[in-house]
Design a protein around this motif. Structure first.
Motif, short mmCIF file in Angstrom:
data_model
loop_
_atom_site.label_atom_id
_atom_site.label_comp_id
_atom_site.label_asym_id
_atom_site.label_seq_id
_atom_site.Cartn_x
_atom_site.Cartn_y
_atom_site.Cartn_z
N ASP A 56 8.12 137.05 -58.57
CA ASP A 56 6.93 136.43 -58.65
C ASP A 56 5.87 136.77 -58.05
OD1 ASP A 56 8.19 134.36 -58.92
OD2 ASP A 56 8.83 133.45 -57.40
N GLN A 57 6.15 138.73 -57.26
CA GLN A 57 4.87 139.18 -56.93
C GLN A 57 4.00 139.53 -58.01
OE1 GLN A 57 7.04 140.78 -53.76
NE2 GLN A 57 6.80 140.15 -52.50
N SER A 58 2.67 139.55 -57.28
CA SER A 58 2.62 140.33 -58.55
C SER A 58 1.49 141.59 -57.85
CB SER A 58 1.52 139.99 -58.34
OG SER A 58 0.43 139.35 -58.30
N SER A 59 1.75 141.87 -56.66
CA SER A 59 2.09 142.82 -55.53
C SER A 59 2.20 144.27 -56.21
CB SER A 59 2.66 142.67 -54.44
OG SER A 59 4.10 143.31 -54.86
N TRP A 67 6.92 137.96 -63.66
CA TRP A 67 7.70 137.28 -64.82
C TRP A 67 6.99 137.44 -66.21
CZ3 TRP A 67 12.75 136.79 -64.95
CH2 TRP A 67 13.64 136.62 -64.26
N ARG A 95 -3.31 140.37 -58.74
CA ARG A 95 -4.27 139.19 -58.37
C ARG A 95 -4.44 139.53 -57.58
NH1 ARG A 95 -1.37 134.17 -55.63
NH2 ARG A 95 -2.45 135.38 -53.57
N GLY A 97 -6.99 139.23 -53.63
CA GLY A 97 -7.28 137.85 -52.68
C GLY A 97 -8.52 137.48 -52.39
N PHE A 98 -9.15 136.90 -52.09
CA PHE A 98 -10.25 135.96 -51.36
C PHE A 98 -11.17 136.86 -50.44
CE2 PHE A 98 -12.11 132.84 -49.15
CZ PHE A 98 -13.13 131.83 -49.73
N GLU A 99 -12.36 137.14 -51.49
CA GLU A 99 -12.87 138.20 -50.71
C GLU A 99 -14.41 138.02 -51.02
OE1 GLU A 99 -13.19 142.29 -53.11
OE2 GLU A 99 -11.09 141.08 -54.16
N GLU A 100 -14.80 138.36 -49.97
CA GLU A 100 -16.12 138.55 -49.54
C GLU A 100 -17.12 138.93 -50.39
OE1 GLU A 100 -19.19 138.65 -45.35
OE2 GLU A 100 -16.84 139.63 -45.64
N ARG A 169 -18.86 144.32 -62.11
CA ARG A 169 -17.92 142.71 -61.60
C ARG A 169 -17.57 141.85 -60.59
NH1 ARG A 169 -13.46 141.81 -60.02
NH2 ARG A 169 -12.87 143.47 -58.50
N LYS A 170 -18.14 143.00 -59.42
CA LYS A 170 -17.86 142.70 -58.16
C LYS A 170 -19.22 142.14 -57.34
CE LYS A 170 -15.07 145.41 -55.04
NZ LYS A 170 -14.82 146.22 -54.41
#
Lengths: 175, 297
Positions: A56-59, A67, A95, A97-100, A169-170
Motif C-alpha cells: 500500500d505504501q507508495s513510498s 497495487w 504521493r 505530503g502536505f506542503e507549504e 508546478r510548485k
C-alpha cells in the motif's frame, strides 16, 4: 520473451490478484523452484530470487510497487529485477505530503520574456527559431538563456526546462 | 532495597498511562480491502483524520479498543488536511483538552493498528512556528513539526503532550517531515465541515505564478515582483472584472503581491463578498480593476 515469475502470497485471494498483475504485464506465473523473479505481498526476510513487493505504501522504497501500478511499470520492474537491477518509484510518482506554499527568492524569479524563452526551448526551438518567434535578436535570446540558467541554477537547456516546469508546478496557486 | 521507583520507571509509567487513557479515542479507519489509516475520535460520532490519506470512497469501518462502527465521510478540506467521518454508533468520549505546544516538549503520536489496537511513537516537538499557508491555500494556525517518524498508516492520529493534552493531528509533510495540524485549526475547521461539508474560502478565480516585473515598469509599479495570471476561471470574480491571462497583478487592496502568502491571507473566509481593487500591468501599462472576493467552488 515472457519471464517466469513465482508468486508468494499470504492467501488465495492475494495469490489470484498477484497472478493477474503478473499476467497483465505479459509474464508467466510458474511454480518452479528457480523462477526469474518472485512477486509477493509481504516483505520476505530472505528471498532466494530477486523479489518485487506489492504494498500500500507508495513510498519510494526499493523493489516495491503500489497495487495500482500500471502493467507497463510492472513489466519494466520485473525485467529490471531479472537483470539484477533494483527499482524505485520516481519521487514524483509517489504521493506527495502536505506542503507549504513555497516562494522563490526575489532575484531568481523569471521575467515574462524569460518565461516565453523557456517555453520556446521546451518546445524544442533552436536559438535562431526562438529569435524569429519572439521577434528579438539572436544576441538577446542568448542573453535571456544565460539569465535563465543562472536564475534556475541549471547547467543545460534541458535542465533549465525541467527546473522551470517543477517551479511552475510548485509555485502556481489557484486563488 | 530501594522501593522508590526511579525516574525512568516514572517516565515509562507516565507514557503508558497516557496511551491507556487515549486508546479508545484512537481509531483505525479501514476500507473494504482492509487497508487502514489512523483517525482520532473528536466527539461521540465524529472521527477526524488526515484528508490526504483517505480516498474518495464513502464507506469505511472504524475500529478501536472496545468499539467498532461503520462510518461515512461527511466533510473534507484539502487546504488544512482535515477530513471528518460520521460513525453510525456513538462512542462516549470526553472532549480533548488543547495543549500549548512548546519546542522541545515531549510529544506522543498515537496511532492504530489495522485491528484497532493502539500504537505509539515518542519524540519531541521539533519546532513551533507562526501561522502558515498550505499549497492548497489553507491557513494553519501554527507550524508544528515533530521529531517523530511516522508510517503512512499512522498518519491522522492524535499527537499529545506530556499531560495527554492534544497538540494536534499528525500529518506527513514534505518527505521526511512530520507535522501536527494544531488543535486550534481542528477547532476552527471541524465545525465548518460538520455544517457545510467543506471550508468556505475566498476566491478570485485565477491561477498565479510569481513573475519579475519588467525593468522598464519597475519604477512605475513600485515593486520588482508581481503575480502573472496563468489562467482565469470562467465566470469567476476575476473573469467578471475583466482580468485576463498574461496580466501581472501588482497589488490587491494596496497589498503588494510579493508572493502568495499575503494574497492567501487576504482571501480568508471572513473576507468573502468584500470588494477589492486590483492593480495590474497589462500590455505595458498599469491599470486598476475592481472585483469582489467570491467563494471557492
Amino acid at each position: 520473451m515472457p519471464l517466469l515469475v513465482g508468486v508468494l502470497a499470504t492467501d488465495e485471494t492475494r495469490r489470484a490478484v498477484l497472478t493477474k498483475l503478473v499476467e497483465g504485464a505479459g509474464h508467466r506465473v510458474v511454480a518452479t523452484a528457480q523462477p526469474d523473479v518472485l512477486v509477493c505481498d509481504t516483505k520476505q526476510a530472505s528471498a532466494p530470487r530477486p523479489t518485487l513487493l506489492f504494498s500500500d505504501q507508495s513510498s519510494p522504497t526499493e523493489n516495491r510497487l503500489p497495487w495500482d501500478a500500471s502493467p507497463r511499470q510492472i513489466d519494466a520492474a520485473l525485467r529490471a529485477l531479472a537483470a539484477g537491477l533494483s527499482i524505485r518509484l520516481a519521487r514524483s510518482a509517489s504521493r506527495r505530503g502536505f506542503e507549504e506554499l513555497t516562494e522563490s527568492a526575489v532575484q531568481s524569479i523569471l521575467t515574462p520574456r524569460e518565461l516565453d524563452v523557456i517555453d520556446a526551448i521546451g518546445a524544442g526551438l533552436s536559438n535562431k527559431a526562438i529569435a524569429r518567434e519572439l521577434a528579438i535578436s539572436l544576441h538577446t535570446v542568448k542573453f535571456h538563456i544565460e539569465s535563465l540558467l543562472r536564475k534556475l541554477g541549471a547547467r543545460t537547456r534541458a535542465e533549465a526546462v525541467a527546473k522551470a516546469l517543477e517551479r511552475r508546478r510548485k509555485e502556481t496557486v489557484e486563488l | 532495597m530501594n522501593l522508590e521507583p526511579n525516574s525512568l520507571q516514572l517516565h515509562s509509567q507516565a507514557i503508558e498511562a497516557i496511551v491507556a487513557a487515549a486508546k479508545t479515542r484512537v481509531v483505525a479507519i479501514r476500507n473494504a480491502s482492509h487497508r487502514h489509516v489512523t483517525g482520532l475520535l473528536w466527539q461521540p460520532d465524529v472521527i477526524v483524520a488526515s484528508e490526504q490519506a483517505i480516498g474518495e470512497r464513502d464507506e469505511y469501518e472504524v475500529v478501536a479498543t472496545g468499539h467498532s462502527s461503520r462510518a461515512q465521510i461527511i466533510g473534507r478540506d484539502a487546504g488544512t488536511n482535515i477530513l471528518i467521518l460520521r460513525t453510525s454508533e456513538r462512542i462516549d468520549v470526553s472532549p480533548w483538552s488543547p495543549a500549548v505546544p512548546a519546542i522541545g516538549g515531549v510529544a506522543l503520536a498515537l496511532a492504530a493498528n489495522s485491528d484497532g489496537t493502539p500504537a505509539v511513537r515518542a519524540g519531541i516537538v521539533r519546532s513551533v512556528g507562526d501561522r502558515w499557508f498550505s499549497r492548497a491555500g489553507g491557513r494553519i494556525d501554527q507550524r508544528i513539526t515533530l521529531d517523530i517518524r511516522l508510517h503512512r498508516t499512522e498518519e491522522g492520529g492524535p499527537v499529545v503532550d506530556a499531560s495527554g493534552a492534544l497538540i494536534g493531528m499528525s500529518t506527513l509533510g514534505r518527505p521526511g517531515e512530520v507535522l501536527a495540524i494544531p488543535t486550534a485549526t481542528l477547532n476552527r475547521v471541524v465545525p465548518q465541515l460538520l455544517t457545510n461539508g467543506r471550508v468556505a474560502r475566498g476566491w478570485l478565480g485565477v491561477a498565479l505564478q510569481p513573475i519579475a516585473v519588467p525593468d522598464a515598469l519597475v519604477d512605475q509599479a513600485g515593486q520588482r515582483v508581481g503575480m502573472m495570471v496563468m489562467s482565469v476561471a470562467e465566470r469567476g470574480p476575476a473573469a467578471t472584472a475583466g482580468v485576463t491571462a498574461g496580466d501581472i497583478l501588482l497589488t490587491v487592496d494596496g497589498i503588494a503581491l510579493r508572493g502568495m502568502r499575503p494574497l492567501a491571507a487576504r482571501l480568508s473566509e471572513e473576507n468573502i463578498g468584500q470588494s477589492v481593487e486590483v492593480r495590474l500591468i497589462r500590455g505595458g501599462h498599469i491599470q486598476n480593476l475592481a472585483t469582489q472576493i467570491g467563494t471557492r467552488p
